[in-house]
Design a protein around this motif. Structure first.
Motif, PDB file in Angstrom:
ATOM      1  N   ALA A   1       9.656   4.829  -4.539  1.00  0.00           N
ATOM      2  CA  ALA A   1      10.039   3.936  -5.632  1.00  0.00           C
ATOM      3  C   ALA A   1       9.837   2.482  -5.226  1.00  0.00           C
ATOM      4  O   ALA A   1       9.333   1.667  -6.011  1.00  0.00           O
ATOM      5  CB  ALA A   1      11.492   4.187  -6.040  1.00  0.00           C
ATOM      6  N   GLU A   2      10.208   2.149  -4.009  1.00  0.00           N
ATOM      7  CA  GLU A   2      10.022   0.785  -3.505  1.00  0.00           C
ATOM      8  C   GLU A   2       8.539   0.404  -3.546  1.00  0.00           C
ATOM      9  O   GLU A   2       8.186  -0.689  -4.001  1.00  0.00           O
ATOM     10  CB  GLU A   2      10.561   0.687  -2.079  1.00  0.00           C
ATOM     11  CG  GLU A   2      10.450  -0.680  -1.478  1.00  0.00           C
ATOM     12  CD  GLU A   2      10.897  -0.710  -0.031  1.00  0.00           C
ATOM     13  OE1 GLU A   2      10.318  -1.501   0.734  1.00  0.00           O
ATOM     14  OE2 GLU A   2      11.802   0.058   0.350  1.00  0.00           O
ATOM     15  N   ASP A   3       7.677   1.283  -3.089  1.00  0.00           N
ATOM     16  CA  ASP A   3       6.233   1.018  -3.126  1.00  0.00           C
ATOM     17  C   ASP A   3       5.730   0.869  -4.560  1.00  0.00           C
ATOM     18  O   ASP A   3       4.887   0.021  -4.846  1.00  0.00           O
ATOM     19  CB  ASP A   3       5.453   2.133  -2.431  1.00  0.00           C
ATOM     20  CG  ASP A   3       5.565   2.071  -0.919  1.00  0.00           C
ATOM     21  OD1 ASP A   3       5.908   0.993  -0.373  1.00  0.00           O
ATOM     22  OD2 ASP A   3       5.327   3.113  -0.278  1.00  0.00           O
ATOM     23  N   MET A   4       6.249   1.694  -5.453  1.00  0.00           N
ATOM     24  CA  MET A   4       5.785   1.691  -6.833  1.00  0.00           C
ATOM     25  C   MET A   4       6.129   0.395  -7.562  1.00  0.00           C
ATOM     26  O   MET A   4       5.394  -0.020  -8.457  1.00  0.00           O
ATOM     27  CB  MET A   4       6.365   2.895  -7.583  1.00  0.00           C
ATOM     28  CG  MET A   4       5.801   4.228  -7.103  1.00  0.00           C
ATOM     29  SD  MET A   4       6.692   5.660  -7.754  1.00  0.00           S
ATOM     30  CE  MET A   4       6.089   5.698  -9.440  1.00  0.00           C
ATOM     31  N   ILE A   5       7.243  -0.251  -7.201  1.00  0.00           N
ATOM     32  CA  ILE A   5       7.649  -1.477  -7.904  1.00  0.00           C
ATOM     33  C   ILE A   5       7.277  -2.750  -7.146  1.00  0.00           C
ATOM     34  O   ILE A   5       7.613  -3.845  -7.570  1.00  0.00           O
ATOM     35  CB  ILE A   5       9.160  -1.482  -8.233  1.00  0.00           C
ATOM     36  CG1 ILE A   5      10.012  -1.495  -6.965  1.00  0.00           C
ATOM     37  CG2 ILE A   5       9.508  -0.318  -9.147  1.00  0.00           C
ATOM     38  CD1 ILE A   5      11.498  -1.695  -7.232  1.00  0.00           C
ATOM     39  N   ARG A   6       6.545  -2.623  -6.065  1.00  0.00           N
ATOM     40  CA  ARG A   6       6.207  -3.778  -5.225  1.00  0.00           C
ATOM     41  C   ARG A   6       5.475  -4.882  -5.992  1.00  0.00           C
ATOM     42  O   ARG A   6       5.644  -6.067  -5.707  1.00  0.00           O
ATOM     43  CB  ARG A   6       5.380  -3.324  -4.031  1.00  0.00           C
ATOM     44  CG  ARG A   6       5.237  -4.369  -2.957  1.00  0.00           C
ATOM     45  CD  ARG A   6       4.689  -3.818  -1.672  1.00  0.00           C
ATOM     46  NE  ARG A   6       5.351  -2.636  -1.165  1.00  0.00           N
ATOM     47  CZ  ARG A   6       6.536  -2.616  -0.555  1.00  0.00           C
ATOM     48  NH1 ARG A   6       7.210  -3.720  -0.404  1.00  0.00           N
ATOM     49  NH2 ARG A   6       7.051  -1.493  -0.114  1.00  0.00           N
TER      50      ARG A   6
END
Length: 167
Positions: free
Chosen positions: A131-136
């Motif tokens: 999720a962190e990577d997806m919203i970067r």
């Protein structure tokens, strides 16, 4: 600098809600629900919470009272803020979903939304690192940093709910 309020909306079964968007410079990317505090909200003590609830309703069709939002805090109990952004937890319930739009990664998921024109889809992600990577790419990367602050010992988005319940 514009003030903003964002929500870590977590469903106990599906994970954290991420909205898909397309921007010319960023291409397809994912976002947290939330956004800008309106001018008429700025003078209010709960401006960020009001903006987050309003943006959630506008972006997804989910209409919840402000009291359902819990302030996002880290493991030391500090309120999570990034620059001009404040963050909240929301435990999504099955009854919150209503609309014609289905999860673009899992069409079998019964949770539906009424997406705004600025979003092209949504998905739930259980893995917080993913999720962190997806919203970067969203919000100058600040929302990804805020999520990293919250996920410290948690790998699964549903574990964030325990943090929120502990408030």
């Amino acid at each position: 600098m514009a003030q903003r309020g964002f929500i870590f909306a977590v469903h106990p079964t599906h994970g954290i809600l991420l909205l898909r968007a397309y921007k010319k410079k960023k291409g397809v990317h994912h976002q947290l629900p939330g956004g800008r505090v309106d001018a008429d909200e700025l003078e209010l003590d709960d401006a960020h919470r009001r903006a987050a609830v309003r943006e959630l309703r506008e972006e997804t069709g989910i209409d919840v009272p402000m009291t359902r939002l819990k302030v996002a805090t880290d493991r030391e109990g500090e309120i999570v803020r990034r620059k001009n952004r404040e963050y909240f937890f929301l435990e999504l319930r099955d009854a919150d979903g209503a609309g014609p739009d289905r999860d673009h990664d899992n069409a079998e998921n019964p949770f539906t939304l009424a997406l705004s024109g600025e979003h092209t889809g949504f998905t739930f992600e259980r893995d917080l690192a993913n999720a962190e990577d997806m919203i970067r790419l969203h919000s100058g990367g600040e929302n990804a940093v805020a999520l990293r602050t919250l996920r410290y010992d948690h790998g699964d988005a549903r574990e964030l709910l325990a943090t929120a319940h502990g408030q």
